[in-house]
Design an enzyme around this catalytic site. Structure first.
Site, short mmCIF file in Angstrom:
data_model
loop_
_atom_site.label_atom_id
_atom_site.label_comp_id
_atom_site.label_asym_id
_atom_site.label_seq_id
_atom_site.Cartn_x
_atom_site.Cartn_y
_atom_site.Cartn_z
N TYR A 124 -4.00 0.20 14.15
CA TYR A 124 -3.61 0.15 12.66
C TYR A 124 -4.77 -0.61 11.95
O TYR A 124 -5.37 -0.01 10.86
CB TYR A 124 -2.33 -0.27 12.60
CG TYR A 124 -1.77 -0.33 11.15
CD1 TYR A 124 -1.14 0.92 10.57
CD2 TYR A 124 -1.49 -1.65 10.19
CE1 TYR A 124 -0.89 1.10 9.38
CE2 TYR A 124 -1.14 -1.31 9.00
CZ TYR A 124 -0.66 -0.47 8.54
OH TYR A 124 0.07 -0.28 7.34
N ASP A 181 4.04 16.23 4.90
CA ASP A 181 4.61 15.09 5.73
C ASP A 181 4.67 15.81 7.05
O ASP A 181 4.91 17.09 7.05
CB ASP A 181 5.97 14.62 5.58
CG ASP A 181 5.94 13.28 6.04
OD1 ASP A 181 6.25 13.15 7.32
OD2 ASP A 181 5.73 12.06 5.18
N ARG A 217 10.69 -3.15 10.84
CA ARG A 217 9.81 -4.18 9.90
C ARG A 217 11.09 -5.37 9.62
O ARG A 217 12.22 -5.19 9.90
CB ARG A 217 9.22 -3.59 8.70
CG ARG A 217 7.84 -3.18 9.07
CD ARG A 217 7.35 -2.27 7.92
NE ARG A 217 7.65 -1.12 7.66
CZ ARG A 217 7.11 -0.25 6.78
NH1 ARG A 217 6.04 -0.51 6.21
NH2 ARG A 217 7.79 1.15 6.80
N THR A 249 7.29 9.51 11.02
CA THR A 249 8.37 8.25 10.91
C THR A 249 9.13 8.55 9.43
O THR A 249 9.87 7.96 9.05
CB THR A 249 7.40 7.12 10.57
OG1 THR A 249 6.07 7.38 9.62
CG2 THR A 249 7.10 6.69 11.71
N GLY A 250 8.53 9.71 8.69
CA GLY A 250 9.64 9.91 7.42
C GLY A 250 10.66 10.78 7.92
O GLY A 250 10.92 11.38 8.94
N PHE A 308 8.80 6.15 3.51
CA PHE A 308 9.56 5.17 2.32
C PHE A 308 8.84 5.03 0.97
O PHE A 308 9.41 5.20 0.07
CB PHE A 308 9.65 3.84 3.14
CG PHE A 308 9.71 2.65 2.31
CD1 PHE A 308 10.86 2.54 1.34
CD2 PHE A 308 8.85 1.45 2.34
CE1 PHE A 308 10.94 1.50 0.62
CE2 PHE A 308 9.07 0.27 1.70
CZ PHE A 308 10.12 0.57 0.70
P1 NAD Z 1 6.59 5.07 6.35
O1 NAD Z 1 6.39 5.09 7.95
O2 NAD Z 1 7.87 5.17 5.91
O3 NAD Z 1 5.95 6.46 5.70
C1 NAD Z 1 4.79 7.19 6.52
C2 NAD Z 1 4.67 8.69 6.19
O4 NAD Z 1 3.69 9.50 6.76
C3 NAD Z 1 5.89 9.15 6.84
O5 NAD Z 1 6.42 10.11 6.17
C4 NAD Z 1 5.30 9.99 8.06
O6 NAD Z 1 6.07 10.80 8.75
C5 NAD Z 1 4.03 10.44 7.53
N1 NAD Z 1 3.00 10.66 8.34
C6 NAD Z 1 2.78 9.95 9.27
N2 NAD Z 1 1.68 10.58 10.22
C7 NAD Z 1 1.28 11.69 9.55
C8 NAD Z 1 0.50 12.71 9.88
N3 NAD Z 1 -0.48 12.90 10.62
N4 NAD Z 1 0.49 13.76 9.13
C9 NAD Z 1 1.36 13.74 7.98
N5 NAD Z 1 1.98 12.98 7.56
C10 NAD Z 1 2.40 11.78 8.58
O7 NAD Z 1 5.55 4.00 5.82
P2 NAD Z 1 5.36 3.49 4.24
O8 NAD Z 1 5.88 1.97 4.47
O9 NAD Z 1 6.02 4.43 3.59
O10 NAD Z 1 3.94 3.27 4.18
C11 NAD Z 1 3.25 4.58 3.65
C12 NAD Z 1 1.68 4.02 3.51
O11 NAD Z 1 1.67 2.94 2.87
C13 NAD Z 1 1.03 4.03 4.85
O12 NAD Z 1 -0.22 4.59 4.80
C14 NAD Z 1 0.96 2.44 5.10
O13 NAD Z 1 -0.07 2.00 6.16
C15 NAD Z 1 0.70 1.83 3.72
N6 NAD Z 1 1.11 0.50 3.92
C16 NAD Z 1 2.48 0.22 3.66
C17 NAD Z 1 3.00 -1.05 3.69
C18 NAD Z 1 4.52 -1.29 3.39
O14 NAD Z 1 4.80 -2.57 3.49
N7 NAD Z 1 5.30 -0.46 3.52
C19 NAD Z 1 2.05 -1.98 3.50
C20 NAD Z 1 0.76 -1.77 3.57
C21 NAD Z 1 0.23 -0.42 3.45
N1 UDP Z 2 9.58 -10.52 12.60
C1 UDP Z 2 10.49 -11.09 13.01
N2 UDP Z 2 11.86 -10.44 13.42
C2 UDP Z 2 11.87 -9.11 13.28
C3 UDP Z 2 10.72 -8.31 12.84
C4 UDP Z 2 9.47 -9.11 12.31
O1 UDP Z 2 10.35 -12.36 13.11
O2 UDP Z 2 12.94 -8.71 13.68
C5 UDP Z 2 8.15 -11.06 12.12
C6 UDP Z 2 6.81 -10.37 12.70
O3 UDP Z 2 6.53 -11.17 13.91
C7 UDP Z 2 5.91 -10.89 11.45
C8 UDP Z 2 6.82 -10.89 10.19
O4 UDP Z 2 8.18 -10.93 10.76
O5 UDP Z 2 5.59 -12.25 11.62
C9 UDP Z 2 6.68 -9.31 9.48
O6 UDP Z 2 6.89 -8.55 10.20
P1 UDP Z 2 6.59 -6.85 9.84
O7 UDP Z 2 6.66 -6.11 11.21
O8 UDP Z 2 7.76 -6.69 8.96
O9 UDP Z 2 5.25 -6.93 8.94
P2 UDP Z 2 3.77 -7.18 9.25
O10 UDP Z 2 3.83 -8.01 10.66
O11 UDP Z 2 3.08 -5.92 9.60
O12 UDP Z 2 3.44 -7.92 8.23
#
Ligand code: NAD
Ligand code: UDP
Length: 327
Positions: free
Chosen positions: A145, A32, A186, A36-37, A12
């Site tokens: 995580y 990648d 999410r 999950t991508g 994402f």
């Molecule tokens: P996502 O799951 O959409 O993207 C993660 C990507 O990493 C995917 O394309 C997946 O295929 C790739 N990947 C996973 N394991 C791998 C591996 N072993 N080798 C190569 N590629 C691998 O998640 P995202 O929301 O895009 O998050 C990206 C990063 O940002 C993550 O590290 C996540 O922890 C961090 N992050 C995201 C959020 C958010 O709200 N989206 C919040 C905090 C931190």
């Molecule tokens: N959540 C929810 N319904 C859903 C998915 C998530 O109520 O279908 C809640 C979850 O329990 C958390 C909040 O929404 O309290 C955010 O969840 P998310 O998985 O998006 O992110 P994170 O918990 O990592 O902040």
């Protein structure tokens, strides 16, 4: 023109970053393993001669490619996905981190670690400032995580202190936007899909827990600004939108914005689900001159349009007159 490696580039956040950096004229290497991508996220970039796709798992030593900068985003981010194979999740954050740092060291590349607000756990300080050490359960089902990401920060700091690697650590707060998969799990993608299909909206717990949601464009601006700071600024720095909402308020807004007939239903709260979360972004404001610009309603509306189009495209024959998909 810089050569920039984005691990997790087909995810994402990664796919948005690939696009922006290509638009800025850089050579982008997207690494990648598609855990999950998906290829669909980057399909429109394939064919650009400054874009390169490397299918690789960062748990194993990285292919030797000369790079100037690395954004280390590879890691499943949705609780549903990172808990599916917790041992793999931990390996990605620990072994994967060693591998990308090793590459950075070889080429004297600047490297940015995508850390997370999850490192604060179920926070006892509110809002969360970077100086807070967190309240994390080390043995729960989220630990793969939370503790993995905490460990990754430690490894980054040790490579900075002992190996002089140029690092940046960003703690990303809940981010949403187009490019999230429909089965991402999410909260925002779940609620929008449920609302668009007039299905029950699944609130976990009583819905009084809070989150602060940031739109993807604001995050990408913060990430590139952080990468461009002087080497002496390493973070960690929070990047998130400080507007805080309960999960119930979020559900009600999405119902209103989609004009949905969905009802709220309540399901058990997952283990160690944080009760509150809001970033203190004083540091980002000061050091990056960064501020979030997209309000929740504005971001949700963009996301709703995106998901509606996606549903319409995949289910052309099952659309109600109001434009919604009939289950
Ligand atoms: P996502 O799951 O959409 O993207 C993660 C990507 O990493 C995917 O394309 C997946 O295929 C790739 N990947 C996973 N394991 C791998 C591996 N072993 N080798 C190569 N590629 C691998 O998640 P995202 O929301 O895009 O998050 C990206 C990063 O940002 C993550 O590290 C996540 O922890 C961090 N992050 C995201 C959020 C958010 O709200 N989206 C919040 C905090 C931190
Ligand atoms: N959540 C929810 N319904 C859903 C998915 C998530 O109520 O279908 C809640 C979850 O329990 C958390 C909040 O929404 O309290 C955010 O969840 P998310 O998985 O998006 O992110 P994170 O918990 O990592 O902040």
């Amino acid at each position: 023109m810089k050569r920039i490696l984005i691990t997790g580039g087909a995810g994402f956040i990664g796919s948005h970053l690939c696009e922006i950096l290509l638009n800025q004229g850089h050579h982008v290497i997207c690494l990648d393993n598609f855990l999950t991508g998906c290829k669909g996220n980057i399909a429109h970039l394939i064919g650009n001669d400054r874009f390169q796709l490397l299918e690789h798992d960062i748990v194993y030593p990285c292919p030797i490619v000369p790079v100037d900068e690395i954004y280390n985003l590879a890691c499943p981010a949705s609780p549903v996905h990172y808990q599916r194979d917790p041992i793999e999740t931990m390996k990605i954050s620990v072994m994967g981190t060693f591998n990308v740092l090793h590459l950075a060291k070889q080429y004297n590349a600047k490297i940015l670690q995508a850390s997370t607000s999850e490192i604060y756990g179920d926070p006892l300080e509110h809002p969360q400032h970077e100086s807070y050490w967190g309240n994390v359960n080390p043995i729960g089902s989220r630990s793969c995580y939370d503790e993995g990401k905490r460990c990754a920060e430690t490894i980054f700091m040790d490579y900075y202190r002992k190996e002089n690697v140029r690092i940046k650590i960003v703690r990303i707060f809940n981010t949403y936007g187009p490019g999230m998969l429909s089965h991402d799990g999410r909260v925002i993608s779940n609620f929008i899909l449920q609302a668009l299909q007039n299905e029950d909206i699944t609130i976990y717990g009583d819905g009084n827990q809070t989150r602060s949601f940031q739109y993807i464009d604001d995050l990408i601006e913060g990430l590139t600004r952080l990468m461009d700071t002087e080497d002496s600024f390493i973070g960690p720095v929070n990047i998130g939108n400080p507007s805080e909402f309960t999960i119930k308020e979020l559900a009600e807004r999405i119902i209103l914005l989609t004009n949905s007939r969905s009802r709220l239903i309540y399901k058990p709260l997952p283990e160690d689900d944080p009760k509150q979360r809001r970033p203190d972004i004083t540091l980002a404001r000061k050091k990056l001159n960064w501020n979030p610009t997209v309000s929740l309603d504005e971001g949700l509306s963009k996301m709703i349009t995106h998901f509606k189009n996606r549903i319409i495209t995949t289910n052309r024959n099952k659309i109600e007159p109001n434009g919604f998909f009939v289950v």
